[in-house]
Design a protein around this motif. Structure first.
Motif, PDB file in Angstrom:
ATOM      1  N   LEU A   4       5.385   0.641 -14.434  1.00 38.21           N
ATOM      2  CA  LEU A   4       5.447  -0.051 -13.207  1.00 38.21           C
ATOM      3  C   LEU A   4       6.887  -0.323 -12.582  1.00 38.21           C
ATOM      4  CD1 LEU A   4       2.709  -0.992 -14.444  1.00 38.21           C
ATOM      5  CD2 LEU A   4       2.916  -2.893 -13.154  1.00 38.21           C
ATOM      6  N   LYS A   5       7.104   0.378 -11.471  1.00 35.95           N
ATOM      7  CA  LYS A   5       8.382   0.231 -10.961  1.00 35.95           C
ATOM      8  C   LYS A   5       8.364  -0.622  -9.535  1.00 35.95           C
ATOM      9  CE  LYS A   5      11.643   1.396  -7.610  1.00 35.95           C
ATOM     10  NZ  LYS A   5      11.753   1.479  -6.060  1.00 35.95           N
ATOM     11  N   PHE A   6       9.227  -1.564  -9.543  1.00 31.43           N
ATOM     12  CA  PHE A   6       8.964  -2.425  -8.297  1.00 31.43           C
ATOM     13  C   PHE A   6      10.694  -2.256  -7.535  1.00 31.43           C
ATOM     14  CE2 PHE A   6       6.067  -4.299 -11.385  1.00 31.43           C
ATOM     15  CZ  PHE A   6       5.168  -4.458 -10.267  1.00 31.43           C
ATOM     16  N   GLY A   7      10.542  -2.126  -6.296  1.00 32.52           N
ATOM     17  CA  GLY A   7      11.555  -1.761  -5.315  1.00 32.52           C
ATOM     18  C   GLY A   7      12.013  -3.207  -4.936  1.00 32.52           C
ATOM     19  N   GLY A   8      13.274  -3.059  -4.326  1.00 39.04           N
ATOM     20  CA  GLY A   8      14.029  -4.302  -3.615  1.00 39.04           C
ATOM     21  C   GLY A   8      13.280  -5.199  -2.790  1.00 39.04           C
ATOM     22  N   THR A   9      12.410  -4.702  -1.916  1.00 35.68           N
ATOM     23  CA  THR A   9      11.596  -5.463  -1.134  1.00 35.68           C
ATOM     24  C   THR A   9      10.599  -6.363  -1.748  1.00 35.68           C
ATOM     25  OG1 THR A   9      10.244  -3.797  -0.375  1.00 35.68           O
ATOM     26  CG2 THR A   9      11.924  -4.136   0.966  1.00 35.68           C
ATOM     27  N   SER A  10      10.193  -5.793  -3.028  1.00 36.10           N
ATOM     28  CA  SER A  10       9.248  -6.552  -3.920  1.00 36.10           C
ATOM     29  C   SER A  10      10.077  -7.716  -4.744  1.00 36.10           C
ATOM     30  CB  SER A  10       8.467  -5.439  -4.889  1.00 36.10           C
ATOM     31  OG  SER A  10       7.586  -4.505  -4.286  1.00 36.10           O
ATOM     32  N   SER A 206      16.244   4.522  -8.520  1.00 36.46           N
ATOM     33  CA  SER A 206      15.322   3.584  -9.440  1.00 36.46           C
ATOM     34  C   SER A 206      13.734   4.207  -9.555  1.00 36.46           C
ATOM     35  CB  SER A 206      14.990   2.270  -8.890  1.00 36.46           C
ATOM     36  OG  SER A 206      16.129   1.504  -8.960  1.00 36.46           O
ATOM     37  N   ASP A 207      13.174   4.927  -8.396  1.00 38.23           N
ATOM     38  CA  ASP A 207      12.216   5.755  -8.481  1.00 38.23           C
ATOM     39  C   ASP A 207      12.073   6.667  -9.621  1.00 38.23           C
ATOM     40  OD1 ASP A 207      10.837   4.352  -6.397  1.00 38.23           O
ATOM     41  OD2 ASP A 207      11.036   5.676  -5.056  1.00 38.23           O
ATOM     42  N   TYR A 208      13.365   7.466  -9.549  1.00 39.79           N
ATOM     43  CA  TYR A 208      13.696   8.463 -10.631  1.00 39.79           C
ATOM     44  C   TYR A 208      13.639   7.990 -11.844  1.00 39.79           C
ATOM     45  CZ  TYR A 208      16.234  12.656 -12.329  1.00 39.79           C
ATOM     46  OH  TYR A 208      16.663  13.678 -13.436  1.00 39.79           O
ATOM     47  N   SER A 209      14.349   7.037 -12.277  1.00 42.22           N
ATOM     48  CA  SER A 209      14.330   6.110 -13.337  1.00 42.22           C
ATOM     49  C   SER A 209      13.015   5.968 -14.165  1.00 42.22           C
ATOM     50  CB  SER A 209      14.848   5.051 -13.466  1.00 42.22           C
ATOM     51  OG  SER A 209      16.312   5.017 -12.959  1.00 42.22           O
ATOM     52  N   ALA A 210      12.046   5.357 -13.169  1.00 44.33           N
ATOM     53  CA  ALA A 210      10.600   5.247 -13.427  1.00 44.33           C
ATOM     54  C   ALA A 210       9.900   6.573 -13.644  1.00 44.33           C
ATOM     55  CB  ALA A 210       9.839   4.501 -12.412  1.00 44.33           C
ATOM     56  N   ALA A 211      10.143   7.505 -13.112  1.00 43.92           N
ATOM     57  CA  ALA A 211       9.528   8.944 -13.497  1.00 43.92           C
ATOM     58  C   ALA A 211      10.044   9.454 -14.823  1.00 43.92           C
ATOM     59  CB  ALA A 211       9.939   9.761 -12.344  1.00 43.92           C
ATOM     60  N   ILE A 224       4.713   3.151  -8.494  1.00 45.32           N
ATOM     61  CA  ILE A 224       5.608   2.706  -7.742  1.00 45.32           C
ATOM     62  C   ILE A 224       5.217   1.729  -6.579  1.00 45.32           C
ATOM     63  CG2 ILE A 224       7.487   3.509  -6.069  1.00 45.32           C
ATOM     64  CD1 ILE A 224       7.605   4.779  -8.758  1.00 45.32           C
ATOM     65  N   TRP A 225       5.570   0.294  -6.727  1.00 43.19           N
ATOM     66  CA  TRP A 225       5.446  -0.614  -6.085  1.00 43.19           C
ATOM     67  C   TRP A 225       6.378  -1.070  -4.939  1.00 43.19           C
ATOM     68  CZ3 TRP A 225       0.797  -3.756  -6.645  1.00 43.19           C
ATOM     69  CH2 TRP A 225      -0.214  -3.237  -7.732  1.00 43.19           C
ATOM     70  N   THR A 226       5.837  -1.003  -3.831  1.00 43.65           N
ATOM     71  CA  THR A 226       6.880  -1.195  -2.615  1.00 43.65           C
ATOM     72  C   THR A 226       6.268  -2.112  -1.562  1.00 43.65           C
ATOM     73  OG1 THR A 226       7.868   0.108  -0.938  1.00 43.65           O
ATOM     74  CG2 THR A 226       5.856   0.983  -1.639  1.00 43.65           C
ATOM     75  N   ASP A 227       6.535  -2.021  -0.388  1.00 41.01           N
ATOM     76  CA  ASP A 227       6.324  -3.109   0.566  1.00 41.01           C
ATOM     77  C   ASP A 227       5.126  -2.368   1.543  1.00 41.01           C
ATOM     78  OD1 ASP A 227       7.740  -1.341   1.797  1.00 41.01           O
ATOM     79  OD2 ASP A 227       9.112  -2.982   2.835  1.00 41.01           O
ATOM     80  N   VAL A 228       4.569  -1.155   1.702  1.00 39.58           N
ATOM     81  CA  VAL A 228       3.758  -0.681   2.223  1.00 39.58           C
ATOM     82  C   VAL A 228       2.615  -0.104   1.164  1.00 39.58           C
ATOM     83  CG1 VAL A 228       5.253   0.304   4.031  1.00 39.58           C
ATOM     84  CG2 VAL A 228       4.682   1.815   1.820  1.00 39.58           C
ATOM     85  N   ASP A 229       1.225   0.000   1.791  1.00 42.90           N
ATOM     86  CA  ASP A 229      -0.055   0.241   1.109  1.00 42.90           C
ATOM     87  C   ASP A 229       0.198   1.568   0.540  1.00 42.90           C
ATOM     88  OD1 ASP A 229      -0.805  -2.002   1.659  1.00 42.90           O
ATOM     89  OD2 ASP A 229      -2.274  -1.619   3.220  1.00 42.90           O
ATOM     90  N   GLY A 230       0.749   2.380   0.806  1.00 41.30           N
ATOM     91  CA  GLY A 230       0.944   3.599   0.307  1.00 41.30           C
ATOM     92  C   GLY A 230       1.625   4.652   1.057  1.00 41.30           C
ATOM     93  N   VAL A 231       1.269   5.988   1.231  1.00 39.99           N
ATOM     94  CA  VAL A 231       1.762   6.867   2.062  1.00 39.99           C
ATOM     95  C   VAL A 231       0.880   7.456   3.144  1.00 39.99           C
ATOM     96  CG1 VAL A 231       2.614   9.497   1.889  1.00 39.99           C
ATOM     97  CG2 VAL A 231       2.569   8.396  -0.134  1.00 39.99           C
ATOM     98  N   PHE A 232       1.361   7.281   4.122  1.00 43.57           N
ATOM     99  CA  PHE A 232       0.665   7.383   5.597  1.00 43.57           C
ATOM    100  C   PHE A 232       0.917   8.786   6.090  1.00 43.57           C
ATOM    101  CE2 PHE A 232       0.809   2.819   4.842  1.00 43.57           C
ATOM    102  CZ  PHE A 232      -0.186   2.411   5.598  1.00 43.57           C
TER     103      PHE A 232
END
Length: 820
Positions: A4-10, A206-211, A224-232
């Motif tokens: 589980l990777k969490f971005g800065g907005t999380s 950080s995404d690359y680190s998680a991969a 990849i946990w971020t501030d949007v529901d997914g890819v639009f």
């Protein structure tokens, strides 16, 4: 194992860290998990700025900002953490801040920042995140293993943009022997080179680190946990109705990322694709949303188009004048030199058929690229073997991403329909070899509207949007809003979304680009302090880049009608119950038609003649099919139809007119009806539709009011004055009855185009005989319809039928909507 990777907005505050802990608690029930963390939001940006200020020996204001953010974290954590754990956390963070100050002091002394020092400074935010999350998890009773990426992930290459040697890193991590009950924590963005010196992993590191960690730990999933529901399907900030993509293939995700989608970097997807590890994009603040999953799917039932993306701040180079055989040799030379200088072309648009080589590069690499080209092509340029190098700045690349494009001709059709709407000039177009994308190069100023229009053409073929800007909320306008409110949900079930974005009268306005809630629009309007300005409204419409905007004019304002050309030039359809534009001077009348044709827009005014009756559309269809008007006779005023019907019943003219006004049948000024001006305007509109080049002054009018009638009266005095001619009209009615006829107020277009409005005695055989009580009747004698005319009749007055006619015109704008 699940990563589980969490971005800065999380991780922007303690509350969000605790939400992350709740997610960890849910996940760990099912399997062991590893957590990769970015820096808390804003901290990395402050670290980058602090390096710049250290070099210039300015005050380290950014460092103060970082300390304030950390102090706020510690203050909020006092309510959550046991004192022992809190004190340990404070010690760790204070030591890290002292280290950071020393590093920045070194930069200040050196007056420059070597790459190794730069990498160490800008990665401090990830270290802070690990300290804070470790403390929170320990306070909840978790067993923790922290992986040090400097010792375990082997970085290769530049200190600021390293890549990972997966095999070496995997062997290192295997030797750690982590207990299965432990939660694993690792800072993202960081690795270590063979000398065990810290290196940074570049953009989306950080995404690359998680991969990479997913591969090293042989995880089942990387989340990849971020501030949007997914890819639009497009950036939701640009396209309001962008759709969430439930799944993508690795190749589609890489293409989207490379061409501008800000979700994952291609560098992140590559190791996951190689080792076939599914990647799930999730929203920290909406953990129950399904998200987007990226893995190898069968493409058989997959939608062809996945998204529309853009890359801005692009420069296009164009080299032309080459012979067909020479272009291939020159291409190799150019890109070999560009590669040596570590420059990265984003899009290559080679066209050997016309001897052109076009390619795109980021704005910040423009000057270096131009120097490379000048040096490499010195001989060709000097001897004029090629044309001077053309540089086109301020451009953007807009791309459609999907699969199987070579089999789908309609993709190209919809792409060009989307471009056609706002007359976009395509500078270049390219299909990639894998057939996964189509890219076009356009001017940057066109990019937002282009994305919206292409997205609408590709994704809204069964879903229609109308954005309404209503001016005029008298009887017709307010009735229209009530009708729209009743029908909104019903239409949504039919994939038609009508958004009322502004409501205005001559004094004030309310505006909401997302749509005004019609349940309480009247109260909102009463409370509004915003004055109405058509110019301001058009500026808002232009800046918001609406998909299918429609301007509705329910006023009788000549000033607004005079602005129709300007409104249409903003790429808006117009629906008007206001007759003034169609009965104004011929110049305005023609200019409106010219601009609607130029921009392929609709100007709809069905209610100008018969309220809710489909007069204009049917008459236009007759003319377009080759028919020709020979003569026209009609009762064109619902109010006068009502009034004359009441006169037959023995009711006086003044009382009948008052009754018509109270029912909303008359014009705002009843004098327009009785003078015959309203009927004359309608007759002029029909005559112009038939092809006659007339002005309103060309129409002969037999007014109901005598010449000596005082027209400069208020409403109350007008009706008192009207009573004086009641007897006169009663006598005219009685005279007609003696001849077995009735009186009607009729509009006439004769064979030569001469137009008259007059009171006529009508006999029983006339199709206009039985028309009364607000009905209209229009008899068209044409080449196809004679000796018996085409007769249209029905109610031609009243707020309900007029509003319904406007509503019908509004829905007719959908035939323009791209993709239909």
């Amino acid at each position: 194992m699940r990563i589980l990777k969490f971005g800065g907005t999380s991780l922007s505050n303690v509350k969000k860290f605790l939400i992350v802990e709740e997610i960890i608690k849910d996940k760990i029930k099912h399997e062991q998990i590893s957590i990769v963390l970015s820096a808390p939001e804003k901290i990395t940006n402050y670290l980058v700025e602090s390096i710049k200020t250290a070099i210039t020996k300015k005050r380290l204001i950014q460092l103060n900002f970082i300390e304030n953010i950390i102090k706020k974290f510690l203050s909020e954590l006092e309510k959550t953490l046991p004192s022992k754990i809190l004190e340990k956390l404070k010690e760790e963070i204070n030591a890290e801040i002292l280290k950071l100050k020393d590093l920045l002091q070194t930069v200040s002394l050196l007056e420059k920042c070597p790459k190794n020092l730069n990498a160490t400074i800008i990665s401090r935010g990830e270290i802070f995140s690990i300290f804070i999350m470790n403390a929170i998890l320990k306070s909840k009773g978790y067993q923790i293993t922290i992986i040090n990426p400097i010792k375990t992930l082997i970085g290769i290459g530049d200190y600021l943009n390293a890549t990972i040697d997966i095999n070496l890193s995997k062997n290192k991590i295997k030797k750690l022997k982590i207990p299965k009950k432990n939660v694993i924590l690792m800072p993202g963005f960081i690795a270590g080179n063979k000398e065990k010196k810290l290196v940074a992993l570049g953009r989306n590191g950080s995404d690359y680190s998680a991969a990479i960690l997913s591969v090293c730990l042989e995880a089942r999933y990387c989340e990849i946990w971020t501030d949007v529901d997914g890819v639009f399907t497009a950036d939701p900030k640009i396209v309001k109705d962008a759709k969430l993509l439930n799944f993508l293939t690795y190749s589609e995700a890489m293409e989207l990322s490379y061409l501008g989608a800000k979700v994952l970097h291609p560098k992140t997807i590559s190791p996951l694709a190689k080792f076939n590890i599914p990647c799930l994009i999730k929203n920290t603040l909406n953990k129950n949303a399904s998200g987007t999953i990226i893995k190898n799917f069968s493409k058989e039932n997959s939608p062809t188009v996945k998204g529309v993306t853009s890359l801005d701040d692009i420069t296009m180079f164009s080299i032309s004048g080459l012979e067909k055989k020479e272009i291939h040799n020159l291409t190799g030379r150019i890109f070999s030199k560009i590669s040596q200088k570590e420059l990265s072309p984003i899009l290559i648009l080679q066209n050997s058929s016309n001897g052109n080589l076009d390619f795109c590069i980021s704005d910040n690499e423009t000057e270096k690229t131009f120097e490379v080209l000048k040096n490499e092509l010195f001989t060709e340029l000097k001897n004029k073997l090629i044309h001077p190098i053309k540089i086109i700045k301020n451009t953007s690349i807009v791309s459609i991403i999907g699969n199987k494009f070579q089999l789908k001709k309609n993709i190209y059709l919809n792409l060009f329909l989307g471009l056609q709407k706002n007359n976009v000039n395509i500078l270049a177009i390219s299909k990639n070899l894998s057939q996964n994308s189509i890219s076009i190069v356009i001017k940057k100023c066109d990019v937002i509207e282009t994305i919206q229009n292409i997205h609408s053409a590709l994704f809204n073929q069964n879903y229609k949007i109308i954005e309404v800007f209503l001016v005029g909320i008298g009887g017709v306008g307010s009735t229209l809003l009530n009708q729209l409110k009743k029908q909104q949900k019903i239409l949504q079930h039919k994939n038609i979304d009508i958004k009322i974005c502004s409501i205005s009268n001559s004094k004030k306005t309310i505006f909401n680009e997302k749509g005004i809630v019609l349940n309480n629009w009247m109260k909102e309007f009463e409370n509004s302090k915003n004055t109405f300005s058509l110019e301001d409204l058009l500026k808002k419409i232009k800046s918001n880049k609406f998909i299918n905007p429609v301007f509705i004019d329910c006023t009788s304002s000549e000033k607004i009608a005079e602005k129709y050309v300007d409104i249409l030039s903003h790429h808006m359809h117009i629906v008007a119950s206001n007759k003034k534009a169609n009965t104004s001077c011929n110049k305005l009348y023609r200019n409106i038609r010219l601009i609607t044709k130029k921009y392929d827009l609709k100007f709809l005014y069905e209610t100008n003649i018969g309220a809710g009756l489909p007069v204009i559309e049917n008459f236009q269809n007759l003319i377009n099919s080759g028919d020709k008007l020979i003569q026209f006779r009609g009762i064109l005023s619902g109010s006068l139809s009502f009034i004359f019907g009441k006169l037959e019943q023995g009711i006086s003219l003044s009382k009948a007119t008052m009754m018509a006004k109270e029912l909303g049948f008359t014009e705002p000024n009843p004098q327009d009806d009785l003078l015959g001006i309203d009927v004359a305007r309608k007759l002029l509109i029909l005559a112009r539709e038939a092809g006659y080049d007339l002005e309103l002054s060309d129409i002969e009018i037999d007014s109901l009011l005598p010449k000596e009638f005082n027209l400069n009266l208020n409403t109350k005095d007008f009706f008192l004055e009207l009573k004086k001619i009641d007897t006169q009209f009663l006598n005219r009615i009685l005279e007609a009855k003696k001849e077995n006829k009735i009186l009607r107020f009729v509009g006439i277009i004769e064979k030569n185009g001469k137009c008259k409005v007059k009171i006529e005695k009508i006999e029983k055989s006339d199709p206009l005989y039985s028309i009364k009580n607000g009905e209209n009747a229009l008899a068209f004698y044409t080449k196809y319809y004679q000796p018996n005319p085409l007769v249209l009749k029905g109610y031609g007055a009243g707020n309900n039928v007029t509003a319904a006619g406007v509503f019908s015109d509004l829905l007719r704008t959908l035939s323009y909507n791209l993709g239909t």
